[in-house]
Write a protein that holds these residues in place. Structure first.
Motif, PDB file in Angstrom:
ATOM      1  N   ARG A 223       2.323   1.975  -3.706  1.00  0.00           N
ATOM      2  CA  ARG A 223       1.331   2.313  -4.382  1.00  0.00           C
ATOM      3  C   ARG A 223       0.464   3.505  -4.073  1.00  0.00           C
ATOM      4  O   ARG A 223      -0.354   4.226  -5.104  1.00  0.00           O
ATOM      5  N   THR A 224       0.538   3.832  -2.779  1.00  0.00           N
ATOM      6  CA  THR A 224       0.058   5.392  -2.555  1.00  0.00           C
ATOM      7  C   THR A 224       1.081   6.411  -2.678  1.00  0.00           C
ATOM      8  O   THR A 224       0.476   7.891  -2.465  1.00  0.00           O
TER       9      THR A 224
ATOM     10  N   VAL B  78       0.531  -1.251  -0.265  1.00  0.00           N
ATOM     11  CA  VAL B  78       0.039   0.074  -0.139  1.00  0.00           C
ATOM     12  C   VAL B  78       0.629   1.127  -0.257  1.00  0.00           C
ATOM     13  O   VAL B  78       0.621   2.143  -1.125  1.00  0.00           O
ATOM     14  N   ALA B  79       1.728   1.123   0.223  1.00  0.00           N
ATOM     15  CA  ALA B  79       3.088   2.294   0.907  1.00  0.00           C
ATOM     16  C   ALA B  79       3.073   2.443  -0.816  1.00  0.00           C
ATOM     17  O   ALA B  79       3.101   4.007  -0.721  1.00  0.00           O
TER      18      ALA B  79
END
Lengths: 202, 151
Positions: free
Chosen positions: B40-41, B37-38
């Protein structure tokens, strides 16, 4: 007791981390997500009982946080955790509502992924029992337990987040744990006998 | 952490420990997900979120959205045009037009009548003048009929 320490207890300076991420520092962002991502994930997973859905919620939460930081819409200085977990709770509630509308989206309880490779069969069975017992708690009681033990928030932070007096919150927490203890048959019988009936609980 | 976090009654400490263990395991299960997630965001810290692309279904919804008010507008426009006088003989507008035409015809007929009367009067006047002329030339009017008898 194994309560998760908050970043403020360690060497990490949360305010500095948030400031750097806000300035576009991707390393700081990765540290921030690495620090809070698992806590958001655990909260979502406990409620949704689905690994993929929990990851999806976590991504939605941090996408929102990144955009708000970039746009300068984070102004709760010193209150990053309540802010983050307020967003997380809203996302989890939305996801629960969606899951209720479409119960086929879940891919099982994902116990095989719980705790990585470390959890043995006994531990998994124990977690499954605990999870089933938590399902039977009332929503407010369950929320306190999840925020405390899955999200790793302090009682003071939970009280701020839910807007309740700390005394009320502590009473609810203690009552919830006694209920769980009774459901799982692990409590001291003499104490359990003094407890109110399940129907009379919070 | 403050005193509330360690001040757990003795009878529920084992349950609290068990819950803490389950929570730690759940968090550990999310570490890899957090890393993904880190990654991707991270770009969201710099760039505007991409505008949503309109897919085929989105395009269809757009046209339906556009068609609904257009249909209503067209229906209103047709109703308005049909309500205009002269577009529908059986309507009130048609009756008004017919009445107006009838009035026009009457007017023309009346005017014609007036003109006809004027012509008669003109002729009468001319005849009077002619008669007067005849009277003044009575000396050589033997061949003409005399209009004034006894004068």
């Amino acid at each position: 007791m194994g309560v998760e320490p908050t970043p403020a207890d360690g060497a990490l300076d949360l305010a500095e981390l948030v400031r750097s991420a806000r300035a576009g520092d991707e390393d700081a962002w990765r540290d921030l997500v690495g620090l809070y991502g698992p806590r958001v994930f655990a909260l979502a997973r406990s409620r949704l009982r689905d690994h993929d859905a929990a990851e999806e919620v976590m991504q939605s939460v941090f996408a929102t946080v990144a955009i708000k930081l970039r746009e300068g819409r984070y102004d709760e200085h010193g209150k990053f955790e309540p802010w983050l977990f307020r967003i997380a709770m809203n996302r989890v509630r939305d996801a629960v509502r969606r899951a209720r509308r479409d119960p086929t989206t879940g891919s099982g309880d994902g116990l095989d992924q719980l705790g990585g490779q470390a959890a043995g069969p006994d531990t998994k069975a124990s977690f499954a029992q605990l999870r089933d017992a938590m399902e039977r708690l009332s929503k407010p009681d369950r929320e306190v337990v999840e925020l405390r033990y899955h999200a790793g928030l302090s009682f003071r932070q939970i009280a701020d987040l839910l807007g309740e007096p700390i005394g009320t919150l502590l009473a609810r927490h203690h009552r919830a744990l006694r209920k769980l203890q009774r459901m799982l048959g692990t409590g001291d019988e003499s104490i359990a006998n003094e407890l109110p009936s399940p129907a009379g609980g919070a | 952490m403050n005193s509330h976090d360690t001040d757990i009654p003795a009878d529920i400490q084992s349950m609290a420990a068990r819950l803490a263990e389950a929570g730690a395991a759940a968090r550990a299960g999310g570490e890899n997900a957090a890393y993904r997630v880190a990654l991707r965001t991270a770009r969201l810290l710099h760039e505007e979120a991409p505008a949503p692309r309109i897919g085929a279904s989105g395009l269809a919804r757009f046209w339906m959205w556009l068609a609904a008010p257009a249909t209503v507008l067209a229906a209103v426009a047709i109703a308005f045009v049909m309500a205009q006088p002269g577009h529908h003989p059986s309507s009130d507008g048609g009756s008004v037009a017919a009445a107006r035409l009838e009035t026009d015809i009457d007017t023309w007929l009346a005017l014609d009548e007036v003109l006809r009367e004027e012509t008669f009067e003109n002729r009468l006047a001319v005849l009077s003048l002619d008669t007067a002329g005849v009277a003044t030339r009575s000396d050589d009017a033997d061949s003409l009929p005399r209009l004034e008898s006894g004068s």
